[in-house]
Every structure is written in C-alpha cells, then in structure tokens.
Write an enzyme that holds these catalytic residues in place. Structure first.
Site, PDB file in Angstrom:
ATOM      1  N   GLY A  54      38.870  -0.405   4.950  1.00 50.42           N
ATOM      2  CA  GLY A  54      39.748   0.480   4.213  1.00 50.42           C
ATOM      3  C   GLY A  54      40.824  -0.309   3.499  1.00 50.42           C
ATOM      4  O   GLY A  54      41.181  -1.412   3.906  1.00 50.42           O
ATOM      5  N   SER A  55      41.342   0.249   2.390  1.00 50.02           N
ATOM      6  CA  SER A  55      42.466  -0.397   1.712  1.00 50.02           C
ATOM      7  C   SER A  55      43.761  -0.021   2.418  1.00 50.02           C
ATOM      8  O   SER A  55      43.765   0.797   3.324  1.00 50.02           O
ATOM      9  CB  SER A  55      42.489   0.029   0.247  1.00 50.02           C
ATOM     10  OG  SER A  55      41.361  -0.470  -0.407  1.00 50.02           O
ATOM     11  N   GLY A  56      44.846  -0.643   1.984  1.00 47.58           N
ATOM     12  CA  GLY A  56      46.128  -0.392   2.627  1.00 47.58           C
ATOM     13  C   GLY A  56      46.518  -1.503   3.584  1.00 47.58           C
ATOM     14  O   GLY A  56      47.570  -1.434   4.225  1.00 47.58           O
ATOM     15  N   HIS A  57      45.660  -2.543   3.690  1.00 51.62           N
ATOM     16  CA  HIS A  57      45.937  -3.671   4.587  1.00 51.62           C
ATOM     17  C   HIS A  57      46.193  -4.963   3.818  1.00 51.62           C
ATOM     18  O   HIS A  57      46.100  -6.055   4.382  1.00 51.62           O
ATOM     19  CB  HIS A  57      44.762  -3.891   5.532  1.00 51.62           C
ATOM     20  CG  HIS A  57      44.332  -2.669   6.278  1.00 51.62           C
ATOM     21  ND1 HIS A  57      45.174  -1.995   7.123  1.00 51.62           N
ATOM     22  CD2 HIS A  57      43.166  -1.977   6.283  1.00 51.62           C
ATOM     23  CE1 HIS A  57      44.531  -0.952   7.631  1.00 51.62           C
ATOM     24  NE2 HIS A  57      43.315  -0.914   7.121  1.00 51.62           N
ATOM     25  N   LYS A 105      35.149  -5.498  11.055  1.00 49.61           N
ATOM     26  CA  LYS A 105      36.141  -5.121  12.064  1.00 49.61           C
ATOM     27  C   LYS A 105      35.598  -3.947  12.870  1.00 49.61           C
ATOM     28  O   LYS A 105      34.973  -3.051  12.320  1.00 49.61           O
ATOM     29  CB  LYS A 105      37.468  -4.742  11.391  1.00 49.61           C
ATOM     30  CG  LYS A 105      38.058  -5.879  10.572  1.00 49.61           C
ATOM     31  CD  LYS A 105      39.496  -5.628  10.167  1.00 49.61           C
ATOM     32  CE  LYS A 105      39.686  -4.382   9.339  1.00 49.61           C
ATOM     33  NZ  LYS A 105      38.915  -4.364   8.076  1.00 49.61           N
ATOM     34  N   ASP A 110      33.488   1.424   9.750  1.00 52.44           N
ATOM     35  CA  ASP A 110      33.121   0.115   9.197  1.00 52.44           C
ATOM     36  C   ASP A 110      31.786  -0.350   9.768  1.00 52.44           C
ATOM     37  O   ASP A 110      30.920  -0.841   9.045  1.00 52.44           O
ATOM     38  CB  ASP A 110      34.193  -0.941   9.534  1.00 52.44           C
ATOM     39  CG  ASP A 110      35.493  -0.716   8.773  1.00 52.44           C
ATOM     40  OD1 ASP A 110      35.694   0.402   8.282  1.00 52.44           O
ATOM     41  OD2 ASP A 110      36.302  -1.650   8.672  1.00 52.44           O
ATOM     42  N   HIS A 219      45.997   1.270  11.541  1.00 52.22           N
ATOM     43  CA  HIS A 219      46.168   2.517  10.798  1.00 52.22           C
ATOM     44  C   HIS A 219      47.123   3.429  11.542  1.00 52.22           C
ATOM     45  O   HIS A 219      47.197   4.616  11.267  1.00 52.22           O
ATOM     46  CB  HIS A 219      44.844   3.260  10.635  1.00 52.22           C
ATOM     47  CG  HIS A 219      43.718   2.378  10.252  1.00 52.22           C
ATOM     48  ND1 HIS A 219      42.977   1.692  11.164  1.00 52.22           N
ATOM     49  CD2 HIS A 219      43.239   2.057   9.037  1.00 52.22           C
ATOM     50  CE1 HIS A 219      42.058   0.982  10.518  1.00 52.22           C
ATOM     51  NE2 HIS A 219      42.201   1.176   9.245  1.00 52.22           N
TER      52      HIS A 219
END
Lengths: 357, 208
Positions: A54-57, A105, A110, A219
């Site tokens: 996911g994005s945001g990392h 991960k 994922d 998250h």
C-alpha cells in the site's frame, strides 16, 4: 485535519507523477497499472528485485527503486495492497531472464495478491519466488492471527538483497539470503498519534491526547497495549525489551518449490538476539516524528545494546517506512554477518537511499 | 430460472448498494481493520460496471469471470483476491450457460465460497466473509433440496447471511488485519461479512 492534497481520488496518481518529475533520472513511473521501474533496464543475468505494498509509507517502496536496490515497486492505493496486474506487469518489465524475487510484507492482502501475480508471471515462463518478511515482534501469536507483520526489516532487506543481486547472486542464493535476513530481523513500532487516509474524515484509529499505542503496525493496527504517555527513554526501554527478549518464534511460511513446481509451506523458527551479536540498528519515523526525536531514541537504543553486549555495526536513522503523518517511531535490529554488512555497504542510487557509487 | 438479465441486474444492484454503504463499510473497517473496505469495494464495483458492456453479450460464466478480473485489478487489499477468486470460481462453475436453474445457482454459490476458502484459508468463526457466506450457501442448498422456490431459497440464504453477520460481532478475529486486535476485536461487526451480505441481498432483489 488539514492535508496538502487536491482531490483525494487523485492523490496517488499525482504523487507518482511528482516522483517521475523529481527522479526521472533514476526511475520510470508507469500507469494503468501503476508500477515504478529503474531507469536503466535490469542488467542481463541479474535477478530482478520487486516489492510493493500500500502507499502512504514513502519512501518505501517506490523510493527504493534504482541501482543497488529494487528493480521495480508496485504502489497500491493508500494503505491498500497493490493488485496482481501491477505486480505481473512489473515482473514482465524487469525480468532479464534470471528471474524475479518478490519481497512481500506479511499482510494478508499483500501475500494473496503477490501469490496471484507470481502464478500469472509463471504462466509467462518467468521464474518467480516470493519471500515473506514478518519481523514485527508486537504480534506474539502465529496460530490465531495472520502472524507477525512485515515492517522495518523490509527496508534493510531491500538494501542488502539489492546489493547482492547486483553482485550476481542467482535467484536461489538471493532467496536464501532474503529468508536469512528475515529470520535475523526484529522490529517494533509505537504511535503517539493516529493518521488519516486521504478522503476519510476520521483517523484510522482513536487515541487519547495523553495515550500512546505500543506495538503498532504501519497502518495503525494495534499492538501490545495502550498506555499513558511516557518519557522517550521509558518507551525505548519497553520496545527494546520486546525486541531483545521475545522468545524464539515459529511460524509456517509459504514459498514456491521449483522442483515440485508448487507452493510449499515450511515451518520457520528464528532465535532471539544474544550477547556478542553484531547488528544493524534502524530507528524509523512513522512520518510525523521529527528526526531530532529519532536521535534521542537512537541514543537510548545504543545504550541498551551496549549494556546487553550487542554491538551496533551499522545504523539507519530517519523516515523510511512511514504511516502518513502518524507521530511515532519503530526500532529494528538486524543481526549482521559479513555478508549482510558487505551488501549494506554496497553502492546504491535510489530516490530514498544513496550509498556512494 | 435465472436469466442473464438477472445477473446483470445483480451486478448493477451490488454496485448501487456498495456505493450507498461505502462510508458504513469503511466505518466498520476503521474499528477493526484499516479503514478502506467501503472505498475499495465501491472502487471495484464501479470498475465492474465500467467493463460490463464488453462482456454482457457473453454467457453468464464469462460475465462473472469478467467481474473477477475487474475486482482483482482494482480492489486490492485482501478483499480483491478473495472476491476476485469467488467470482472466478463461480464463473468457472457455470461456464457457457445462458441461464441458471436453482441447482446451477447452488453449484455456483458453492464454487464461489470454496474459492474464498482456498485463497484465504478462513473457517467459520474466524470473523470473516465466510461467516456470512457459508451459512447462506448451506441455507440455500437445503432449501433447494427441500423443493423450495428459487426466491424462497434465496430469501433463506439472505436471512442466514444476515444472522451470520450479526454472529461476527462477539467473535475474536483470527484472520486478516483484524486478527492483530485479539480480544479487542470482540464487539465489532466484520466488514467483509457485511459486504458479502450486501452482495447476496442484491442477488435476491434482482431475482424477485
């Protein structure tokens, strides 16, 4: 909550366009489906290293694409696993014939999406292995949960395996190194505040002004306990105690068996750290915590390691695996040997990590 | 008999209800997950509708497989591969069919649920979509075997799913991101079970 964004629906696309504009000398950003590849094609005979999530990392994973680290990264929506078509297209784009290693991960989405993608790529004759990273000691139980999450060690693995891939490791050897690093790495995170995904009005989780969450995932998934605010040293002591004293951890991990031509499950156990170990220490910001505070944390990490007879031989301090604007940090210790230190020191040129070329 | 138009109507109604319940599903997911289930499902079914015209002339199996590909490529998270596999296996089980008998639908629903179980390895009581789907498929199957009308059997399936959703509230999550909460996942309704219930309800509404 204020955010420096336009229409929330376009956040990911605009961020990727910005990455292309800023780092077009190092990477190519592809759209529909979205994936990022290094500017120069994968050298012939080099195993291609692919990751995603996911994005945001950010900067993980897109910021680690480039010589010496990843060949491709697949960004999902914010905090949402990418989809198999992204990983499949990425694998086709970067495979030089030596195969693809997916670094995954351990998050349910994922893992499933990368599995589907690997099956699809194999249909095209690409050799693909998926190695799971699950290093978060906040999760104690592998039987009744999805198991330890993949967090900080992922960054170190992408650097070290990236160096080894450049040095000519074949898919089997590189997969073995990746597995070894995962077994040698342990992490734990904590949050002072929550975070808000773009387009949502409310935070991902609620936390009081005077509260902290110990053992948080990237998250905002909850961890070991909710606690009243403490001083930094006390927080680091708690986290380091978990990292250093978590007992041997056994779980079942899935990987592809090239001889059987099928997925197989293997029981894997990793051992706690012991006196005399050498480690790479990684103190990471969740996004909202300033680097100055990270150094305060690192100071205490080093003091505790010294007291325990553990020697920090390399370190990384900064925001590398973040959770949007969340305040908090994570600590990762990776048991290091000559092989891992050698490739930790190897050259890398990516938007997020640069080591002298 | 279920005609192709019923299936197309089902997909439209599913997209409708997922749009309507977007915030609610995300709210449920905020409590025990990562606050994206409503958005992801809404995005996925928007894509399903967008791509429907390219498949709607084909047989029901092909239409459902098209739905699977749309979901797999847009939903992400765990729901993408899970619902994607459900529609893929459901589609495979009715390959080439232009209409479905009550018996065909039984096979199709079972194949879909088996697909989810294969991909996600969840069991009843793990606080997942399976808690809504498995009782629903069981209720439907026994109703059909007992000679119930299609609409009656579907109503029983929906009722069982609704109860299954309620039953997730006291459960401790064993799978997915909610499992990290352990005891703290008690007292919350599972968002995946809830969206499964909406899909079944949309099917019932389309066939009536």
């Amino acid at each position: 909550m204020k955010k420096l964004i336009n229409n929330p629906d376009n956040v990911l696309k605009e961020q990727l366009q910005g990455m292309q504009a800023a780092h077009g000398d190092l990477i190519n950003v592809h759209f529909d489906p979205a994936y990022i590849t290094r500017k120069d094609p994968t050298p012939k005979g080099k195993v291609a290293l692919v990751s995603g999530g996911g994005s945001g990392h950010e900067p993980m994973h897109g910021g680690f694409v480039g010589k010496g680290m990843l060949d491709a990264a697949c960004p999902g929506e914010i905090f949402t696993s990418p989809t198999p078509d992204q990983m499949y297209e990425a694998a086709k784009a970067v495979d030089s014939g030596a195969g693809v290693l997916n670094i995954v991960k351990n998050y349910t989405g994922d893992v499933m999406n990368f599995e589907m993608a690997a099956d699809m790529a194999r249909g095209e004759g690409i050799k693909v292995q998926n190695i799971i990273v699950d290093d978060d000691v906040a999760v104690k139980d592998s039987l009744y949960t999805a198991g330890r999450r993949g967090v900080g060690t992922t960054v170190l693995i992408e650097k070290i395996c990236g160096g080894a891939a450049e040095d000519g490791y074949d898919l089997k050897k590189l997969s073995a190194l990746c597995k070894k690093l995962n077994q040698n790495g342990r992490s734990m995170g904590m949050a002072l505040t929550s975070c808000i995904t773009p387009g949502n009005a409310t935070p991902s989780f609620e936390i009081g002004d005077d509260e902290i969450e110990l053992g948080i995932g990237i998250h905002g998934e909850p961890g070991i306990k909710r606690s009243k605010m403490m001083e930094a040293d006390e927080i680091v002591e708690f986290m380091m105690d978990q990292i250093l004293n978590d007992p041997a951890y056994t779980r079942i991990l899935k990987e592809w068996d090239f001889d059987k031509d099928d997925w197989v499950e293997a029981e894997v156990t990793d051992q706690p750290f012991k006196k005399g170990d050498q480690v790479i220490a990684f103190v990471n910001s969740m996004g909202g915590t300033p680097v100055s505070e990270l150094y305060g944390v690192y100071r205490k990490v080093q003091e505790i390691c010294e007291k325990q007879g553990i020697k920090i031989v390399r370190n990384l301090v900064g925001p590398y695996i973040t959770a949007l604007e969340m305040q908090g940090c994570s600590i990762t210790l990776l048991k290091a040997d000559n092989e891992s230190v050698k490739y930790w020191d190897a050259p890398a040129l990516t938007p997020g990590i640069r080591v002298k070329m | 008999m279920i005609k192709k138009k019923h299936i197309l109507d089902w997909l439209n109604k599913s997209a409708e209800v997922l749009e309507e319940k977007k915030s609610y599903l995300t709210k449920l997911d905020t409590a025990i997950g990562d606050a994206d289930h409503g958005n992801n499902m809404n995005r996925g079914f928007k894509k399903v509708l967008e791509q429907l015209p390219t498949n709607e002339k084909k047989d029901i199996g092909a239409i459902l497989k098209g739905v699977a590909m749309s979901l797999i490529s847009t939903v992400g998270g765990a729901s993408g591969p899970l619902y994607g596999t459900m529609f893929l296996q459901a589609g495979n089980s009715v390959s080439g069919k232009e209409e479905l008998t009550a018996e065909d639908l039984k096979k199709m629903l079972q194949a879909g649920v088996d697909g989810i179980v294969m991909r996600g390895k969840a069991k009843i009581g793990d606080k997942t979509m399976i808690d809504a789907l498995e009782p629903a498929v069981k209720a439907y199957s026994s109703a059909v075997s007992a000679g119930d009308e299609l609409t009656t059997a579907l109503q029983k399936a929906v009722d069982a799913a609704e109860k299954g959703v309620e039953d997730t509230i006291p459960l401790i999550a064993r799978k997915g991101r909610a499992s990290y909460l352990g005891e703290r996942s008690k007292g919350h309704q599972d968002p995946g079970a809830t969206s499964s219930y909406y899909l079944l309800k949309a099917l019932r509404d389309s066939v009536q």
